[in-house]
Design an enzyme around this catalytic site. Structure first.
Site, PDB file in Angstrom:
ATOM      1  N   LYS A  95       0.809  -1.223   0.000  1.00  0.00           N
ATOM      2  CA  LYS A  95       0.000   0.000   0.000  1.00  0.00           C
ATOM      3  C   LYS A  95       0.841   1.272   0.000  1.00  0.00           C
ATOM      4  O   LYS A  95       0.525   2.238  -0.700  1.00  0.00           O
ATOM      5  CB  LYS A  95      -0.933   0.017   1.217  1.00  0.00           C
ATOM      6  N   ASP A 109     -10.832   2.380   2.998  1.00  0.00           N
ATOM      7  CA  ASP A 109     -11.160   1.793   4.303  1.00  0.00           C
ATOM      8  C   ASP A 109     -11.954   2.763   5.178  1.00  0.00           C
ATOM      9  O   ASP A 109     -12.956   2.399   5.793  1.00  0.00           O
ATOM     10  CB  ASP A 109      -9.883   1.371   5.045  1.00  0.00           C
ATOM     11  N   GLY A 112      -2.633   1.639  13.378  1.00  0.00           N
ATOM     12  CA  GLY A 112      -2.232   0.993  12.133  1.00  0.00           C
ATOM     13  C   GLY A 112      -3.033   1.505  10.946  1.00  0.00           C
ATOM     14  O   GLY A 112      -3.706   2.534  11.020  1.00  0.00           O
ATOM     15  N   GLY A 113      -2.975   0.748   9.845  1.00  0.00           N
ATOM     16  CA  GLY A 113      -3.632   1.165   8.620  1.00  0.00           C
ATOM     17  C   GLY A 113      -5.121   1.432   8.743  1.00  0.00           C
ATOM     18  O   GLY A 113      -5.596   2.532   8.418  1.00  0.00           O
ATOM     19  N   ASN A 128      -3.183   4.883  21.075  1.00  0.00           N
ATOM     20  CA  ASN A 128      -2.288   3.910  20.473  1.00  0.00           C
ATOM     21  C   ASN A 128      -1.197   3.537  21.469  1.00  0.00           C
ATOM     22  O   ASN A 128      -0.946   4.272  22.435  1.00  0.00           O
ATOM     23  CB  ASN A 128      -1.656   4.477  19.201  1.00  0.00           C
ATOM     24  N   ARG A 129      -0.565   2.410  21.238  1.00  0.00           N
ATOM     25  CA  ARG A 129       0.530   1.992  22.103  1.00  0.00           C
ATOM     26  C   ARG A 129       1.708   2.943  21.953  1.00  0.00           C
ATOM     27  O   ARG A 129       2.058   3.328  20.832  1.00  0.00           O
ATOM     28  CB  ARG A 129       0.970   0.565  21.762  1.00  0.00           C
ATOM     29  N   MET A 147      -9.856 -10.184  17.629  1.00  0.00           N
ATOM     30  CA  MET A 147      -9.739 -10.985  16.407  1.00  0.00           C
ATOM     31  C   MET A 147      -9.178 -12.364  16.729  1.00  0.00           C
ATOM     32  O   MET A 147      -8.306 -12.494  17.588  1.00  0.00           O
ATOM     33  CB  MET A 147      -8.817 -10.268  15.414  1.00  0.00           C
ATOM     34  N   TYR A 161     -13.910  -8.284  12.055  1.00  0.00           N
ATOM     35  CA  TYR A 161     -15.122  -8.904  11.517  1.00  0.00           C
ATOM     36  C   TYR A 161     -15.142 -10.427  11.690  1.00  0.00           C
ATOM     37  O   TYR A 161     -16.104 -11.082  11.292  1.00  0.00           O
ATOM     38  CB  TYR A 161     -15.314  -8.538  10.040  1.00  0.00           C
TER      39      TYR A 161
END
Length: 380
Positions: free
Chosen positions: A164, A200, A226-227, A248-249, A302, A328
């Site tokens: 990407k 996205d 992230g993305g 975020n971390r 996930m 998802y």
């Protein structure tokens, strides 16, 4: 289509699924007998299919295949990788040959007689003469793959990790979101001009809208850097969010999150953007208390992390809060389950996946994807 699924079938199977029943094919091979035998096998397997096969030694010069293809009235020509000067020949003689589509193959013509795969429901439903397939492109091959878009006059391309960011280097133009993020997942070819998009975030916003939630004027708290998280943050700001709080971390990539926040502020100064360490549970609870929407864009929840949630203190949930998960699989994560028990409105990650695809579909075709049919077919 996932790359691993693509490898289970042949390119020929895919094309036979998408084009009309009485399709004219021409197989152009490098070694004697291979293309010819593949043609025989295909005629036996698919009655009514017009197939011709020939090898390089059959012709006296580079231009000769064009005359043979034209005489055969072929619609689609498959050119084996071993054929001399494959790409240059297609570019130089393709139009002369008169076929509608040329495909360069990186594998043996032996595999052509594979099983027929289901046609993409959306293209078929709208009567579009499009084909969608997958190629395994390494990061260092990204530039060559994108240049092939121009060579083969491909309408578009979806790009996934790790390509990407690399793909951005080869774009002629970027969408506002792609420009801020520095990555693309969708490329559209308009007569050789390549425009890169990132769909996205648009998928996330449209998934909210699909559930009656508008982002304009709202405050959203997003977990992740992230993305997918970045795409959500950027698109929400571009679409009018009043405030975006990012958790975020605080690791080696935290600086990149800070840079993204600064880019959002520059592009949308009216949007308040703050960045926090996700380890600060009290600050997370505080920001969620004043938020309209909370989104998880981390891998927590996930598979195989089904028993994890990014929100450790469930008292942070409150009625009226919209809770979304980019995860998802599984469909109902621990985050969503606990949020629902607290009276929150919950939105699963499948819709984001569906709507980002719908956004790319419209960019390619100029038409709306039949979302409800796709939802029922693949997401029910």
């Amino acid at each position: 289509m996932k790359t691993r699924d693509f490898h289970k079938q042949s390119l020929m199977s895919i094309f036979l699924s998408y084009f009309r029943p009485h399709l004219g094919l021409f197989l152009l091979g490098a070694a004697p007998g291979v293309a010819e035998q593949a043609a025989v096998n295909l005629r036996a397997k698919y009655p009514g299919l017009v197939v011709c096969g020939a090898h390089d030694g059959f012709f006296q010069d580079d231009a000769s295949p064009a005359a043979a293809i034209k005489a055969a009235r072929a619609d689609v020509v498959f050119v084996c990788l071993g054929f001399p000067k494959q790409e240059k020949w297609i570019a130089a003689h393709g139009r002369e040959a008169g076929a509608r589509l040329y495909v360069g193959l990186g594998g043996s013509l032996d595999v052509f007689a594979g099983r027929v795969e289901r046609a993409p429901e959306s293209f078929q439903r709208l009567g579009l003469d499009y084909v969608y397939t997958a190629f395994d492109i390494k990061e260092h091959e990204t530039g060559k793959a994108i240049e092939a878009m121009r060579t083969f006059c491909m309408r578009g391309m979806n790009v996934t990790m790790p390509d990407k960011t690399e793909a951005v280097k080869y774009m002629d133009e970027l969408s506002p979101a792609a420009c801020i993020i520095g990555a693309v997942n969708t490329i559209v070819n308009d007569g050789g001009k390549l425009t890169g998009y990132i769909t996205d975030g648009e998928g996330f916003v449209n998934n909210l809208r699909d559930h009656g939630v508008e982002i304009k004027g709202k405050k959203i708290t997003v977990a992740g850097g992230g993305g997918p998280a970045t795409a959500i943050q950027v698109q929400c700001a571009l679409d009018g969010a009043a405030a975006v709080s990012i958790f975020n971390r605080n690791d080696a990539f935290f600086a990149r999150t800070l840079e993204t926040a600064e880019k959002i502020r520059s592009a949308k100064p009216e949007c308040t953007v703050q960045v926090y360490d996700i380890a600060d549970g009290e600050k997370l609870k505080e920001e969620m208390a004043s938020s309209d929407i909370f989104a998880n864009a981390t891998i927590a929840g996930m598979a195989p992390l089904e028993h994890e949630s990014v929100v450790k203190d469930i008292s942070a949930f409150h009625p009226g809060l919209v809770v979304c998960d980019a995860v998802y699989h599984p469909r109902e994560t621990k985050l969503l389950r606990e949020a629902a028990q607290a009276g929150c409105t919950c939105i699963t990650g499948e819709g984001m996946l569906l709507w980002q695809g719908a956004a790319a579909f419209r960019l390619y075709t100029g038409q709306d994807m039949p979302v409800e049919e796709v939802r029922e077919k693949f997401f029910s």
